[in-house]
Design a protein around this motif. Structure first.
Motif, PDB file in Angstrom:
ATOM      1  N   ARG A  85      11.743  -0.036   3.291  1.00  0.00           N
ATOM      2  CA  ARG A  85      11.109   0.831   4.283  1.00  0.00           C
ATOM      3  C   ARG A  85      12.015   1.136   5.461  1.00  0.00           C
ATOM      4  N   VAL A  86      12.766   0.164   5.915  1.00  0.00           N
ATOM      5  CA  VAL A  86      13.509   0.344   7.168  1.00  0.00           C
ATOM      6  C   VAL A  86      15.018   0.173   6.996  1.00  0.00           C
ATOM      7  N   GLY A  87      15.490  -0.211   5.809  1.00  0.00           N
ATOM      8  CA  GLY A  87      16.912  -0.436   5.592  1.00  0.00           C
ATOM      9  C   GLY A  87      17.278  -1.898   5.815  1.00  0.00           C
ATOM     10  N   ALA A  88      18.425  -2.292   5.260  1.00  0.00           N
ATOM     11  CA  ALA A  88      18.824  -3.696   5.289  1.00  0.00           C
ATOM     12  C   ALA A  88      19.120  -4.193   6.694  1.00  0.00           C
ATOM     13  N   GLN A  89      19.785  -3.375   7.512  1.00  0.00           N
ATOM     14  CA  GLN A  89      20.172  -3.847   8.844  1.00  0.00           C
ATOM     15  C   GLN A  89      18.943  -4.158   9.698  1.00  0.00           C
ATOM     16  N   ARG A  90      17.954  -3.270   9.690  1.00  0.00           N
ATOM     17  CA  ARG A  90      16.764  -3.507  10.493  1.00  0.00           C
ATOM     18  C   ARG A  90      15.921  -4.636   9.900  1.00  0.00           C
ATOM     19  N   ALA A  91      15.922  -4.759   8.588  1.00  0.00           N
ATOM     20  CA  ALA A  91      15.214  -5.886   7.972  1.00  0.00           C
ATOM     21  C   ALA A  91      15.836  -7.210   8.424  1.00  0.00           C
ATOM     22  N   LYS A  92      17.163  -7.263   8.485  1.00  0.00           N
ATOM     23  CA  LYS A  92      17.842  -8.476   8.955  1.00  0.00           C
ATOM     24  C   LYS A  92      17.530  -8.728  10.424  1.00  0.00           C
ATOM     25  N   CYS A 116       0.854  -1.182   0.000  1.00  0.00           N
ATOM     26  CA  CYS A 116       0.000   0.000   0.000  1.00  0.00           C
ATOM     27  C   CYS A 116       0.893   1.236   0.000  1.00  0.00           C
ATOM     28  N   ASP A 117       0.365   2.342  -0.461  1.00  0.00           N
ATOM     29  CA  ASP A 117       1.176   3.547  -0.579  1.00  0.00           C
ATOM     30  C   ASP A 117       1.549   4.131   0.776  1.00  0.00           C
ATOM     31  N   ILE A 118       0.642   4.039   1.725  1.00  0.00           N
ATOM     32  CA  ILE A 118       0.842   4.628   3.047  1.00  0.00           C
ATOM     33  C   ILE A 118       0.356   3.628   4.086  1.00  0.00           C
ATOM     34  N   VAL A 119       1.121   3.487   5.175  1.00  0.00           N
ATOM     35  CA  VAL A 119       0.699   2.659   6.298  1.00  0.00           C
ATOM     36  C   VAL A 119       0.396   3.573   7.475  1.00  0.00           C
ATOM     37  N   VAL A 120      -0.805   3.443   8.018  1.00  0.00           N
ATOM     38  CA  VAL A 120      -1.215   4.151   9.226  1.00  0.00           C
ATOM     39  C   VAL A 120      -1.512   3.087  10.270  1.00  0.00           C
ATOM     40  N   ALA A 121      -0.942   3.225  11.469  1.00  0.00           N
ATOM     41  CA  ALA A 121      -1.032   2.159  12.468  1.00  0.00           C
ATOM     42  C   ALA A 121      -1.590   2.675  13.783  1.00  0.00           C
ATOM     43  N   ALA A 122      -2.241   1.792  14.516  1.00  0.00           N
ATOM     44  CA  ALA A 122      -2.561   2.073  15.912  1.00  0.00           C
ATOM     45  C   ALA A 122      -1.257   2.111  16.696  1.00  0.00           C
ATOM     46  N   GLU A 123      -1.196   2.985  17.692  1.00  0.00           N
ATOM     47  CA  GLU A 123       0.041   3.105  18.470  1.00  0.00           C
ATOM     48  C   GLU A 123       0.424   1.789  19.129  1.00  0.00           C
ATOM     49  N   ASP A 124      -0.578   0.983  19.480  1.00  0.00           N
ATOM     50  CA  ASP A 124      -0.299  -0.287  20.155  1.00  0.00           C
ATOM     51  C   ASP A 124      -0.331  -1.478  19.208  1.00  0.00           C
ATOM     52  N   ALA A 125      -0.301  -1.243  17.902  1.00  0.00           N
ATOM     53  CA  ALA A 125      -0.245  -2.354  16.941  1.00  0.00           C
ATOM     54  C   ALA A 125       1.013  -3.175  17.178  1.00  0.00           C
ATOM     55  N   ARG A 126       1.004  -4.408  16.706  1.00  0.00           N
ATOM     56  CA  ARG A 126       2.153  -5.308  16.849  1.00  0.00           C
ATOM     57  C   ARG A 126       2.515  -5.805  15.454  1.00  0.00           C
ATOM     58  N   ILE A 127       3.584  -5.269  14.920  1.00  0.00           N
ATOM     59  CA  ILE A 127       3.946  -5.457  13.507  1.00  0.00           C
ATOM     60  C   ILE A 127       5.278  -6.187  13.426  1.00  0.00           C
ATOM     61  N   GLU A 152       6.862   2.514  17.192  1.00  0.00           N
ATOM     62  CA  GLU A 152       8.182   2.098  16.714  1.00  0.00           C
ATOM     63  C   GLU A 152       8.180   1.951  15.197  1.00  0.00           C
ATOM     64  N   ALA A 153       7.068   1.481  14.635  1.00  0.00           N
ATOM     65  CA  ALA A 153       6.982   1.333  13.183  1.00  0.00           C
ATOM     66  C   ALA A 153       7.132   2.681  12.490  1.00  0.00           C
ATOM     67  N   VAL A 154       6.590   3.740  13.073  1.00  0.00           N
ATOM     68  CA  VAL A 154       6.775   5.083  12.519  1.00  0.00           C
ATOM     69  C   VAL A 154       8.233   5.510  12.656  1.00  0.00           C
ATOM     70  N   GLU A 155       8.822   5.260  13.805  1.00  0.00           N
ATOM     71  CA  GLU A 155      10.230   5.621  14.027  1.00  0.00           C
ATOM     72  C   GLU A 155      11.144   4.914  13.022  1.00  0.00           C
ATOM     73  N   TRP A 156      10.832   3.661  12.714  1.00  0.00           N
ATOM     74  CA  TRP A 156      11.657   2.887  11.784  1.00  0.00           C
ATOM     75  C   TRP A 156      11.393   3.265  10.329  1.00  0.00           C
ATOM     76  N   GLY A 157      10.241   3.834  10.041  1.00  0.00           N
ATOM     77  CA  GLY A 157       9.896   4.163   8.665  1.00  0.00           C
ATOM     78  C   GLY A 157       8.967   3.161   8.011  1.00  0.00           C
ATOM     79  N   PHE A 158       8.536   2.139   8.757  1.00  0.00           N
ATOM     80  CA  PHE A 158       7.586   1.174   8.197  1.00  0.00           C
ATOM     81  C   PHE A 158       6.223   1.821   8.012  1.00  0.00           C
ATOM     82  N   ALA A 159       5.796   2.597   8.981  1.00  0.00           N
ATOM     83  CA  ALA A 159       4.513   3.294   8.922  1.00  0.00           C
ATOM     84  C   ALA A 159       4.757   4.792   8.818  1.00  0.00           C
ATOM     85  N   ALA A 160       3.769   5.490   8.252  1.00  0.00           N
ATOM     86  CA  ALA A 160       3.888   6.942   8.112  1.00  0.00           C
ATOM     87  C   ALA A 160       3.344   7.680   9.324  1.00  0.00           C
TER      88      ALA A 160
END
Length: 266
Positions: free
Chosen positions: A148-155, A120-131, A169-177
């Motif tokens: 979305r998050v770079g190779a190191q975090r993907a690994k 999807c173009d944009i991810v919007v998450a609940a603050e307490d989601a578990r991704i 955390e997903a927003v901080e990492w760049g997974f969610a917007a």
């Protein structure tokens, strides 16, 4: 007639598609994927739709792959690879639908479901989601996470079974917007969708295509093809059966405990 696994509701230029398999934690089985595919194809041709929101009923967005219908474990190698490729093709069609798309994620969003969100173009998450990652080692590869998050975090996510990010955390990492409190998630997502829908539909389509092309130049589509083969090889390997076999013998909770994080360091 069986119950629909995807429900649709249109409000102005915003079409909301709701995964409706809550009793199975919205696992991405054949029927659900088929219905979602049909809805997206139809919406792609509908001039009255500018924005598509994909959300879910029940406590979770999606548990990911429907393990009861998992392709590849018992199939011949060539058939298994075709099955994985069909799954990747479905995800790429989600990504290519010529409308702006928003994944509205709450509860758990695991494994294959994270790929649906990424497409999807944009991810919007609940603050307490578990991704994050399935609870035991399997053939899922966090390949698209790299974009979305770079190779190191993907690994990090892919090497540690059961790893989960909160929505924040997903927003901080760049997974969610964006992330919102769970009780505001639906309203805030619809507000964002209505805002996006103010942009002319043709302009949205052209901008989306341009940005997707930029990401493809960085290898997104090539990675999808390569890892279809890697998924198949892992699923067919002896080690690829270890986690699933343990889960089937001892239960999912026991498998998550066995392969999950060690106790915190005192």
């Amino acid at each position: 007639m069986s119950e629909r696994h995807v429900l649709d509701e249109q409000n102005g230029a915003v079409l909301t598609l709701t995964l409706n398999r809550a009793e199975k934690r919205n696992a991405l089985g054949n029927q659900l994927r088929g219905e979602l595919d049909e809805c997206l194809a139809s919406a792609g041709e509908d001039d009255s739709v500018s924005v598509i929101v994909i959300k879910a009923n029940g406590p979770d967005f999606s548990a990911g792959m429907d393990v009861r219908a998992n392709i590849g474990i018992n199939a011949e190698l060539a058939a298994a690879q075709r099955g994985v490729t069909r799954l990747q093709d479905f995800m790429l069609r989600v990504r290519d639908v010529p409308k702006a798309t928003i994944a509205q994620v709450h509860g758990h969003c695991v494994g294959l479901a994270t790929q649906l969100a990424i497409c999807c173009d944009i991810v919007v998450a609940a603050e307490d989601a578990r991704i994050g990652v399935p609870g035991w080692p399997n053939d899922w590869i966090a390949d698209w996470w790299v974009f979305r998050v770079g190779a190191q975090r993907a690994k990090l996510m892919n090497f540690t079974s059961g790893s989960l990010l909160s929505g924040l955390e997903a927003v901080e990492w760049g997974f969610a917007a964006k992330a919102f409190p769970a009780e505001r998630l639906d309203a805030e997502t619809q507000r964002l969708a209505a805002w996006i829908a103010k942009t002319p539909a043709e302009m949205l389509r052209l901008k989306k295509h341009a940005i997707n092309q930029a990401e493809d130049q960085m290898g997104f589509r090539t990675v999808a093809r390569y890892t279809a083969t890697q998924n198949t090889l892992i699923s067919r390997s002896e080690s690829g059966h270890t986690g699933g076999d343990y889960a089937r013998e001892h239960g999912f909770a026991a498998a998550r405990e066995r392969y999950g994080p060690p106790p915190p360091v005192e």
